[in-house]
Write an enzyme that holds these catalytic residues in place. Structure first.
Site, PDB file in Angstrom:
ATOM      1  N   CYS A   1      61.591  -9.881  18.249  1.00 33.21           N
ATOM      2  CA  CYS A   1      60.126  -9.617  18.219  1.00 33.21           C
ATOM      3  C   CYS A   1      59.852  -8.456  17.040  1.00 33.21           C
ATOM      4  CB  CYS A   1      59.833  -8.780  19.787  1.00 33.21           C
ATOM      5  SG  CYS A   1      57.979  -8.524  19.489  1.00 33.21           S
TER       6      CYS A   1
ATOM      7  N   CYS B   1      47.199  -7.499   7.875  1.00 34.59           N
ATOM      8  CA  CYS B   1      47.777  -8.844   8.454  1.00 34.59           C
ATOM      9  C   CYS B   1      48.739  -8.264   9.742  1.00 34.59           C
ATOM     10  CB  CYS B   1      48.709  -9.550   7.421  1.00 34.59           C
ATOM     11  SG  CYS B   1      49.619 -11.024   7.880  1.00 34.59           S
ATOM     12  N   ASP B   2      48.905  -9.337  10.625  1.00 33.61           N
ATOM     13  CA  ASP B   2      49.830  -9.067  11.749  1.00 33.61           C
ATOM     14  C   ASP B   2      51.099  -8.720  11.259  1.00 33.61           C
ATOM     15  OD1 ASP B   2      50.127  -9.236  14.591  1.00 33.61           O
ATOM     16  OD2 ASP B   2      50.936 -11.112  14.404  1.00 33.61           O
TER      17      ASP B   2
ATOM     18  N   CYS C   1      54.969 -17.061   2.833  1.00 35.90           N
ATOM     19  CA  CYS C   1      54.354 -15.750   3.159  1.00 35.90           C
ATOM     20  C   CYS C   1      55.059 -14.568   2.330  1.00 35.90           C
ATOM     21  CB  CYS C   1      54.767 -15.553   4.840  1.00 35.90           C
ATOM     22  SG  CYS C   1      54.145 -13.830   5.564  1.00 35.90           S
TER      23      CYS C   1
ATOM     24  N   CYS D   1      54.843  -5.071  26.336  1.00 41.90           N
ATOM     25  CA  CYS D   1      55.139  -6.539  26.627  1.00 41.90           C
ATOM     26  C   CYS D   1      56.264  -6.244  27.651  1.00 41.90           C
ATOM     27  CB  CYS D   1      55.776  -6.971  25.473  1.00 41.90           C
ATOM     28  SG  CYS D   1      56.048  -8.962  25.963  1.00 41.90           S
TER      29      CYS D   1
END
Length: 406
Positions: free
Chosen positions: A29, A295-296, A350, A22
């Site tokens: 992040c 999963c992300d 979540c 990035c």
């Protein structure tokens, strides 16, 4: 034993063509540090060979006529435009009559006229990460030199609008901007963004031997909460204040993902947000080298399912290990959640946020429980009204006239 895909359920895997690369270095992040999982791959970009293999197998693995490709990062535009042009060539090659759609998530700072023409001409949906007005956005979203990024993002949005690209916003709700929900919301209305995802940021710090520092749900407890994490009460206040504005003025005109998903659960339909679904495990992620994770938000070594070069996408996503991962969301709910009147709407949210204990000391309570309970209790009568309108085949937006007449 052979593994077969369930009939009429799409297989969904988010692709990371640039891995964790990035041009920004946002404080909160959760993906930048994933590069430490691959210390011997400094480039961290998907090869043309892997792109070809992924596109072909991803399409062939589907049991429905529509196929959605989601390109995520890191920063997706760290790959050249030619990469995505090649992806579309391969999609056409392997489509075999299926309808192919693409969506891509970007921080918006690298958008150009050329990118936006491509997105418009090929009907790509673009998600832009932007955290509201400049003072909030620039507080955490800086580049690698520590410089702010808001002005660049807004230039990118102007280009998207110039070329009539369909786009939506992904806004992180953190400890700073959570205290200004209306200012936050009005900003998005001012820039004519009608589709908004408000995502609460919750992270814990837990140093690992390989240099990573964010904790997975099964590592540690509620200690080490990152300073930018939104507080549970803040999250509840944010949602309630935002909802009160939206339900009186903007139903059917502005679409807030969490509100739409809440109404879906109220009606008994599948929510469009995995965090509010009863089970998870239906949205995997593939890294730049073909590694597939559950999963992300679970790109940790213990949640790696395999690699596309040695394992099939169907086998990984519909295999026993991923099935157990998905079912664990429901099976691991503590008693406090099972007895909650809003379990049907929340489903424990979540699993990555379930690191707290209940009032009885049972583990597995969601960190944001207090905020979600406050929100669901607040919106219940409004959701009941909109549910009845839907069941009568009338628009939920009728609630605005109902409220104005009271």
């Amino acid at each position: 034993m052979a593994v077969f895909a369930p009939f009429s359920r799409p297989l969904y895997i988010m692709a990371k063509p640039a891995g964790a690369l990035c041009n920004l270095a946002c404080d909160y992040c959760y993906y930048l540090e994933k590069s430490k999982l691959y210390p011997h791959h400094p480039a961290s970009v998907m090869s043309d060979e892997l792109l070809d293999k992924f596109v072909e197998e991803y399409i062939l693995s589907q049991t429905v006529p529509q196929v959605l490709f989601t390109w995520h990062g890191g920063e997706t535009l760290m790959r050249p435009l030619s990469f995505y042009q090649k992806a579309m060539d391969l999609q056409r090659k392997y489509a075999n009559g299926r309808m192919i759609d693409n969506c891509i998530q970007t921080n918006g700072t690298l958008l150009t006229d050329e990118w936006c023409r491509f997105f418009h001409d090929n009907h790509w949906l673009v998600g832009v990460s932007i955290d509201g007005p400049q003072k909030y956005h620039d507080a955490y979203r800086k580049n690698r030199r520590g410089a702010p990024s808001f002005a660049q993002v807004m230039k990118g949005i102007e280009l998207l609008n110039k070329y009539n690209v369909e786009w939506n916003a992904m806004a992180v709700v953190n400890r700073l901007n959570a205290d200004a929900p209306l200012e936050f919301y009005h900003f998005f209305k001012q820039i004519a963004c009608r589709y908004i995802q408000f995502a609460p940021v919750v992270e814990r710090i837990l140093p690992h031997a390989d240099g990573r520092h964010l904790a997975a749900v099964d590592e540690g407890n509620s200690e080490g909460l990152a300073s930018f994490s939104v507080l549970p009460g803040q999250w509840g206040d944010f949602l309630c204040t935002l909802f009160d504005e939206w339900v009186r003025k903007d139903v059917g005109s502005y679409f807030i993902q969490l509100f739409d998903a809440t109404l879906a659960n109220w009606v008994g339909e599948q929510p469009g947000v995995c965090t509010l679904a009863p089970v998870c495990g239906q949205a995997g992620v593939m890294e730049f080298n073909g590694d597939v994770y559950a999963c992300d938000h679970f790109v940790f070594p213990q949640y790696k399912l395999g690699n596309i070069y040695s394992d099939s996408l169907v086998g990984m996503m519909y295999g026993e290990r991923q099935r157990r991962f998905g079912e664990a969301k429901r099976a691991s709910l503590p008693g406090q959640c099972r007895q909650c009147p809003y379990l049907f709407a929340c489903n424990g949210e979540c699993p990555k946020n379930r690191f707290c204990t209940t009032k009885d000391g049972e583990p597995g309570l969601n960190y944001l429980c207090k905020g979600y309970y406050q929100f669901f209790a607040h919106v219940a009568p409004y959701m009941d009204f909109m549910k009845n309108e839907l069941l009568a085949q009338r628009p939920p937006a009728n609630i605005m006239a109902h409220l104005s007449a009271m």
